[in-house]
Design an enzyme around this catalytic site. Structure first.
Site, PDB file in Angstrom:
ATOM      1  CB  CYS A   1     -30.718  31.414  56.171  1.00 45.37           C
ATOM      2  SG  CYS A   1     -31.207  29.970  57.127  1.00 45.37           S
ATOM      3  CD  GLU A   2     -34.602  36.026  53.608  1.00 41.44           C
ATOM      4  OE1 GLU A   2     -35.563  36.710  54.008  1.00 41.44           O
ATOM      5  OE2 GLU A   2     -34.523  34.798  53.791  1.00 41.44           O
ATOM      6  CG  ASP A   3     -33.388  36.894  58.030  1.00 40.27           C
ATOM      7  OD1 ASP A   3     -32.974  35.784  57.658  1.00 40.27           O
ATOM      8  OD2 ASP A   3     -34.255  37.035  58.919  1.00 40.27           O
TER       9      ASP A   3
ATOM     10  CG  ASN B   1     -39.951  35.636  45.177  1.00 39.22           C
ATOM     11  OD1 ASN B   1     -39.331  36.335  44.380  1.00 39.22           O
ATOM     12  ND2 ASN B   1     -39.429  35.210  46.300  1.00 39.22           N
TER      13      ASN B   1
ATOM     14  CG  ASN C   1     -35.686  36.936  43.520  1.00 34.75           C
ATOM     15  OD1 ASN C   1     -34.615  36.889  42.912  1.00 34.75           O
ATOM     16  ND2 ASN C   1     -36.682  36.100  43.273  1.00 34.75           N
ATOM     17  NE  ARG C   2     -36.169  39.469  52.673  1.00 30.59           N
ATOM     18  CZ  ARG C   2     -37.363  39.676  53.210  1.00 30.59           C
ATOM     19  NH1 ARG C   2     -37.798  40.913  53.389  1.00 30.59           N
ATOM     20  NH2 ARG C   2     -38.118  38.658  53.570  1.00 30.59           N
TER      21      ARG C   2
END
Length: 757
Positions: free
Chosen positions: A679-681, A546, A574-575
């Site tokens: 908070c992407e998860d 990243n 990006n994950r």
């Protein structure tokens, strides 16, 4: 050595069994043993080192059994744990394992299928208890492949010949049964066609002859056709070459023969005989590492004959070697070794063939492609016996060490049982001398014990356990004792050291490991890659870079391919970026600061393959309350349920999850992730729940997990309070966008595998 007795007469210290004046005046009181210093010392030692052993086992060994292996097969066997894999290539020298071909079988949840394709578990589950399968030979009939192999019956402990068939080129196999079972050991089922009849020539060296069987009802019914040679040859094969039939085999029964280093050749005008010995027999009688013993079916490629041999140098069946036959006549034989062209397995005992592979059979299909079957083992020959002996020796050394410390401390004394002492209490006389002659050993042993006690007293006085030097010596001895305890526990109770994959519906597969990081955590990433690349089912590691200057691939110690995906923008989104280069359906999203065992990873992969439509991971959360509030795992356990799995350590479907995350519907959620850099998860969990009315998460409890970011401080969650508040804000926003998670609670310990407690 034993408990101190009570002296029947006066004694200066009251602790000596005999006054050692060649007369014995001691009485034995059994109840005194429970009060003796010897008993207390040994009891305390047992408790201390027993606690060390328990702690070591708890830290190192997985508490979970492997419930998906057959209960009546696959027992620990000193001969190994052989299984069979399938390989493909444009030539017999370019073979690659089935996982490289990217074969998918939806009904077995194998995306892609990976080796091994035939194991003791798959044979046992078909109703034929087996400890291992080895010596595979193919027989091709049109588009159908038949596989003949040795299977060691786990009940009779005898080798039988099993058979399976495949209609999809070797990706999956149906086990048909036992093709041949005799009263003696059978192996190496060489199957061939002659004048429209199918023959099998299994190894029957225990019987002392080479027996040829003919198929009565192929592939399961066979009858003895002829004994073609009265010699106990092992691993024999027949090849038709230059107008003659040639039989290659090894006779280990003759005097002076070097086991696994002998090779003989016989020739005939027919595979049915009669056979005549080659003029130069034995062709080889040499070192066992040079490949004299056969290792599969000879094959012809580009008009040249090649023989396969076993290198048995490091252990029996260490590897397969290939020899090009340059001269084969009735009087001469000459061959030269050529490269096999297959890569050595790099994952050690985590690979199904990591320790040895000793048999290969290759066949050319009508399509022109070559297919091969090879056996492999993750442990060397005699490994279980070696582990037991080494573990027992460690415990014996520990016991001796404990006694030594007891002697040095004066807690253990050498004594002689009362029954060994003369019962006369009078002074020495001629009559006593007559009695003592037959008890000369007792007398010598008493004198030895006396000297030993005096020696221990001498060393105790010199060492002085109360001094700094004495304490240092005792501490060193204790450390050695701890080490011996760990060695004993690991070897006797720790298994073969492999962290194996778990099959689903009898099949194995692989996954891609994805981690997201940046330059400040490079040291951590190197450790991460080295560890996880050696897990059995990891196919590739993708590093999402990243920020900062990306590392060189040469910086990593990896046994699987590592790909660095450099991103233009530093974003947590990006994950889950769409990546067409990923060849597996399963991806494990795993933060680079989480370290857990390969066995934990393999168990998670096994559960995901059972539920590929769900997020399967290792960190559960329960989202509830009004307003919604983000809390830790302790809260979920207190309320006995969870409805979210953190994707920092979770398996997801690369073909579904990434597309869902980058859909137009998720655009507003991705903007929230970029705004908070968090908070992407959480967003992925909401997207899964929004797309399905059924259960969307599964929890797998790891044996242990370490967050290495705590060692460096390079983490977005260093301030837990602030981190949790941001996540609570995300929950409110995502609930408005995609609905709530509060009504989707799943219970702990809800599956039969027991891995979600």
């Amino acid at each position: 050595m034993g408990f101190s007795p009570v002296n029947g007469g006066n004694s200066s210290n009251g602790s000596s069994c005999c006054d050692m004046s060649l007369k014995c005046r001691c009485r034995w009181r059994w109840d005194h043993c429970f009060l003796s210093s010897t008993f207390l010392f040994i009891l305390v030692s047992f408790v201390v080192f027993g606690s060390v052993a328990t702690l070591y086992a708890w830290l190192i060994f997985s508490p979970y059994e492997r419930p998906f292996l057959s209960s009546f097969g696959c027992q620990d066997d000193s001969e190994g744990s052989w299984s069979v894999g399938v390989f493909y290539g444009d030539s017999p020298f370019s073979l690659k394992p089935i996982e490289s071909k990217n074969v998918w079988k939806d009904e077995s949840a194998a995306w892609p299928v990976s080796n091994p394709v035939v194991t003791c578990a798959s044979v046992s589950d078909a109703g034929f208890p087996s400890n291992f399968v080895a010596d595979p030979f193919l027989y091709v009939q049109g588009d159908m492949l038949f596989l003949f192999y040795e299977t060691k019956n786990s009940v009779t402990l005898q080798g039988d010949i099993g058979v399976a068939k495949s209609t999809d080129g070797g990706a999956t196999w149906q086990h048909l049964g036992i093709a041949l079972d005799e009263d003696w050991h059978l192996s190496y089922p060489y199957v061939f066609n002659h004048h429209d009849d199918i023959y099998m020539m299994p190894e029957s060296s225990q019987k002392g002859e080479i027996r040829l069987y003919r198929a009565i009802n192929f592939p399961l019914q066979w009858a003895l056709h002829k004994v073609i040679l009265k010699r106990p040859l092992v691993d024999s094969v027949i090849i038709n070459h230059d107008g003659n039939y040639w039989l290659f085999g090894s006779d280990h029964s003759d005097f002076g023969t070097k086991k696994n280093g002998e090779l003989e050749i016989w020739y005939s005008s027919s595979p049915l005989g009669p056979w005549k010995p080659h003029k130069r027999n034995p062709i080889y009688n040499t070192d066992k590492s040079l490949g004299a013993r056969n290792g599969g079916r000879p094959f012809i490629y580009n008009g040249k004959l090649y023989r396969l041999g076993q290198d048995c140098g490091e252990t029996y069946g260490r590897r397969v070697r290939v020899f090009k036959v340059e001269v084969l006549t009735k009087d001469e034989y000459r061959e030269v070794e050529v490269p096999l062209g297959m890569e050595e397995p790099q994952k050690g005992r985590n690979a199904w063939n990591g320790a040895r592979y000793h048999h290969l059979d290759v066949q050319q299909l009508s399509s022109g492609e070559w297919v091969g079957v090879m056996d492999g083992d993750r442990v060397p020959s005699g490994d279980s016996v070696y582990r037991f002996v080494l573990g027992s020796a460690a415990f014996a050394a520990l016991a001796a060490l404990i006694v030594l410390v007891g002697v040095l401390l004066g807690a253990v004394k050498c004594i002689i049982p009362l029954s060994w002492c003369p019962h006369s209490s009078v002074k020495r006389s001629d009559a006593f001398s007559v009695w003592e002659r037959p008890h000369l050993f007792s007398s010598k042993l008493r004198r030895f014990c006396t000297r030993l006690n005096r020696t221990s007293s001498f060393f105790r006085g010199r060492m002085k356990p109360s001094t700094c030097a004495g304490k240092s010596v005792l501490a060193l001895i204790f450390v050695i004792g701890v080490w011996l305890t760990c060695v004993g526990v690991r070897n006797i109770y720790g298994g073969n050291g492999a962290e194996e994959p778990y099959p689903w519906k009898g099949a194995y597969s692989q996954f891609t490991l994805i981690t997201m990081t940046y330059e400040a955590r490079l040291w951590n990433l190197k450790m991460y890659v080295k560890h996880y690349s050696r897990c059995s089912s990891v196919k590739e590691i993708v590093v999402v870079w990243n920020k900062g200057q990306p590392p060189e691939l040469s910086d990593f110690d990896s046994v699987v391919p590592v790909r660095i995906r450099v991103e233009k923008q530093n974003s947590l989104n990006n994950r889950f970026k769409l990546d067409p280069l990923i060849k597996t359906r399963a991806v494990l999203e795993l933060d680079d600061d989480i370290m857990m065992t390969c066995d934990d990873v393999e168990r998670g992969f096994r559960v995901w393959r059972e539920h590929p439509d769900r997020i399967v991971g290792f960190y559960p959360r329960l989202i509830n309350g009004n307003p919604l509030k983000y809390r830790d795992e302790k809260y979920a356990r207190t309320h006995k349920g969870y409805n979210m799995i953190l994707t920092g350590a979770a398996f997801i479907d690369s073909k579904v999850a990434f597309k869902r995350y980058w859909s137009e519907e998720a655009k507003a959620g991705r903007e929230v992730v970029d705004k908070y850099f968090n908070c992407e998860d959480v967003l992925m969990n909401f997207l899964y729940a929004n797309a399905s009315s059924s259960r969307t998460v599964e929890y797998v409890k790891p044996t242990w997990a370490i967050d290495t970011s705590k060692l460096s401080g390079a983490a977005i969650s260093r301030n837990t309070q602030v981190h949790y508040q941001i996540r609570s804000d995300c929950l409110l926003k995502f609930s408005e966008m995609y609905g709530t998670l509060a009504n989707r609670k799943c219970d702990f310990d809800g599956r039969k595998d027991g891995w979600d407690v």
